[in-house]
Design a protein around this motif. Sequence first.
Motif, mmCIF file in Angstrom:
data_model
loop_
_atom_site.group_PDB
_atom_site.id
_atom_site.type_symbol
_atom_site.label_atom_id
_atom_site.label_comp_id
_atom_site.label_asym_id
_atom_site.label_seq_id
_atom_site.Cartn_x
_atom_site.Cartn_y
_atom_site.Cartn_z
ATOM 1 N N GLU A 154 0.828 -1.202 0.000
ATOM 2 C CA GLU A 154 0.000 0.000 0.000
ATOM 3 C C GLU A 154 0.865 1.256 0.000
ATOM 4 O OE1 GLU A 154 -3.541 2.112 2.692
ATOM 5 O OE2 GLU A 154 -2.722 0.138 3.242
ATOM 6 N N TRP A 155 1.905 1.256 0.844
ATOM 7 C CA TRP A 155 2.784 2.414 0.943
ATOM 8 C C TRP A 155 3.592 2.610 -0.332
ATOM 9 C CZ3 TRP A 155 8.176 2.950 1.080
ATOM 10 C CH2 TRP A 155 8.639 4.205 1.496
ATOM 11 N N ALA A 156 4.105 1.497 -0.902
ATOM 12 C CA ALA A 156 4.957 1.586 -2.083
ATOM 13 C C ALA A 156 4.202 2.121 -3.288
ATOM 14 C CB ALA A 156 5.556 0.215 -2.403
ATOM 15 N N ARG A 157 2.931 1.808 -3.370
ATOM 16 C CA ARG A 157 2.144 2.300 -4.503
ATOM 17 C C ARG A 157 1.932 3.804 -4.440
ATOM 18 N NH1 ARG A 157 -2.060 -2.876 -4.616
ATOM 19 N NH2 ARG A 157 -0.783 -4.171 -6.002
ATOM 20 N N GLU A 158 2.044 4.371 -3.257
ATOM 21 C CA GLU A 158 1.908 5.819 -3.087
ATOM 22 C C GLU A 158 3.260 6.515 -2.993
ATOM 23 O OE1 GLU A 158 -0.906 7.541 -3.150
ATOM 24 O OE2 GLU A 158 -2.073 5.705 -3.485
ATOM 25 N N ASN A 159 4.268 5.805 -2.504
ATOM 26 C CA ASN A 159 5.587 6.388 -2.272
ATOM 27 C C ASN A 159 6.655 5.438 -2.801
ATOM 28 O OD1 ASN A 159 4.746 8.637 -0.140
ATOM 29 N ND2 ASN A 159 3.774 6.713 0.490
ATOM 30 N N PRO A 160 7.039 5.570 -4.061
ATOM 31 C CA PRO A 160 8.022 4.639 -4.614
ATOM 32 C C PRO A 160 9.238 4.499 -3.702
ATOM 33 C CG PRO A 160 7.178 6.047 -6.342
ATOM 34 C CD PRO A 160 6.618 6.574 -5.044
ATOM 35 N N PRO A 161 9.486 3.307 -3.174
ATOM 36 C CA PRO A 161 10.555 3.131 -2.186
ATOM 37 C C PRO A 161 11.933 3.050 -2.822
ATOM 38 C CG PRO A 161 9.497 1.043 -2.599
ATOM 39 C CD PRO A 161 8.719 2.069 -3.390
ATOM 40 N N ALA A 162 12.937 3.399 -2.021
ATOM 41 C CA ALA A 162 14.330 3.134 -2.383
ATOM 42 C C ALA A 162 14.683 1.775 -1.799
ATOM 43 C CB ALA A 162 15.247 4.213 -1.821
ATOM 44 N N VAL A 163 14.973 0.805 -2.673
ATOM 45 C CA VAL A 163 15.234 -0.572 -2.267
ATOM 46 C C VAL A 163 16.698 -0.899 -2.522
ATOM 47 C CG1 VAL A 163 14.616 -2.991 -2.583
ATOM 48 C CG2 VAL A 163 12.860 -1.216 -2.807
ATOM 49 N N GLY A 164 17.420 -1.294 -1.472
ATOM 50 C CA GLY A 164 18.831 -1.609 -1.601
ATOM 51 C C GLY A 164 19.075 -3.080 -1.873
ATOM 52 N N SER A 204 20.203 3.104 8.983
ATOM 53 C CA SER A 204 20.164 4.565 9.043
ATOM 54 C C SER A 204 18.985 5.151 8.272
ATOM 55 C CB SER A 204 21.468 5.143 8.475
ATOM 56 O OG SER A 204 21.599 4.839 7.087
ATOM 57 N N LYS A 205 18.195 4.284 7.669
ATOM 58 C CA LYS A 205 17.025 4.674 6.894
ATOM 59 C C LYS A 205 17.381 5.471 5.640
ATOM 60 C CE LYS A 205 14.172 4.601 11.058
ATOM 61 N NZ LYS A 205 13.223 5.343 11.935
ATOM 62 N N SER A 206 18.593 5.241 5.139
ATOM 63 C CA SER A 206 18.986 5.836 3.865
ATOM 64 C C SER A 206 18.266 5.156 2.709
ATOM 65 C CB SER A 206 20.501 5.731 3.680
ATOM 66 O OG SER A 206 21.190 6.446 4.685
ATOM 67 N N VAL A 207 17.855 3.908 2.904
ATOM 68 C CA VAL A 207 16.962 3.223 1.976
ATOM 69 C C VAL A 207 15.732 2.780 2.767
ATOM 70 C CG1 VAL A 207 18.777 2.449 0.411
ATOM 71 C CG2 VAL A 207 18.115 0.988 2.328
ATOM 72 N N ASP A 208 14.654 2.551 2.063
ATOM 73 C CA ASP A 208 13.393 2.190 2.716
ATOM 74 C C ASP A 208 13.248 0.696 2.955
ATOM 75 O OD1 ASP A 208 12.264 4.918 2.607
ATOM 76 O OD2 ASP A 208 12.256 4.564 0.433
ATOM 77 N N ALA A 209 13.891 -0.096 2.134
ATOM 78 C CA ALA A 209 13.787 -1.562 2.230
ATOM 79 C C ALA A 209 15.019 -2.147 1.569
ATOM 80 C CB ALA A 209 12.520 -2.059 1.540
ATOM 81 N N MET A 210 15.206 -3.443 1.755
ATOM 82 C CA MET A 210 16.287 -4.099 1.035
ATOM 83 C C MET A 210 15.946 -5.556 0.786
ATOM 84 S SD MET A 210 19.492 -4.587 3.657
ATOM 85 C CE MET A 210 19.685 -6.033 4.672
#
Length: 329
Positions: A154-164, A204-210
């Motif tokens: 749900e969140w990713a569809r509204e806020n394209p995440p930075a995925v490491g 450090s929350k520099s990326v949203d997911a990995m």
Amino acid sequence: MHNVKLKKTATTLATAIAVATAGMALTTSHALADGWEPEEQLNITIAFGPGGGNDVLSRTLIDILEKYDLYPENIVATNRPGGSGAVGWGYVFNQEGNPYHLSTTSGSFIATPLQADTPWDTMSFTHIALMAADDQVLVVNGDSDIQDFDDYLEWARENPPAVGGIGSVNNDFIVAQLLSQEAGYDYDYVPFNQQGELTTALLSKSVDAMVATPGSVIGLIESGDFRALAFSGETVPDALEGVPSFAELGYGDAAVAMPRGLIMPPGVPEEAREWWIDTIAQVVETPEWAEYVEANFLTENVQFGDDFTDFLESTINNFETILTETGAI
């Protein structure tokens, strides 16, 4: 950055006997290939930084070789990260004909030459053995408001995440890309060369997911620093109890396992290749190898020599199709 719009237990008598028996078997003279035995230092190149899957596999292999006296000379391991494995494997490629160099494989061993103009490709090397397959887990920071995969979606569809992930076109990238494609969200992929850097970025929350191999992050999941959302393998390990598989979520096509194997430079004498095939056949029968597979949530998949080559050819075709369809190449 790629902008992507696609979708101990206590020791028992039985265990002690098993270990002792294995030790006796492995320290006796094994069936060596005629005409070749190692007489020099072995150099193992790790194509990524410390702490990742290639590093753990390489150092586990060294421990077993040394414990059971399977290699008679010194063994030196060197991390040569860079270019999604291109630097390390390029170094091994340049040791043509030298039987005293080994390296381990990952998804990047297949994907990197498909995406980059490397002087080598997957088939350039001497193939020794496929030893296991490694799956991935999607994780977020433990402080995140995202509690499960539905929240993430749900969140990713509204806020394209930075995925490491490790490597520009490694399995981490392929899994992240296929998952976004199937689930219908955009994302930015952020590649790292070392597991430590990737872990720090999420902490450090520099990326949203990995996307990572479970063995590289299980301690942080158990401590609560990371939260696991989904597992790419068919059978979710006990340590990830309660975490759904991609297939259970309806995204089974995004489950692409990483090949953990062993290679040598091009043009290595066949006698040396056979010696290593024989030796690795003994490595995978040790209790230490079984412990490694279990502790790192791997699926044992052992294939030697030409069978490994056939596996790689098939996987290249699969990766090429995936990377082409997703626009990565």
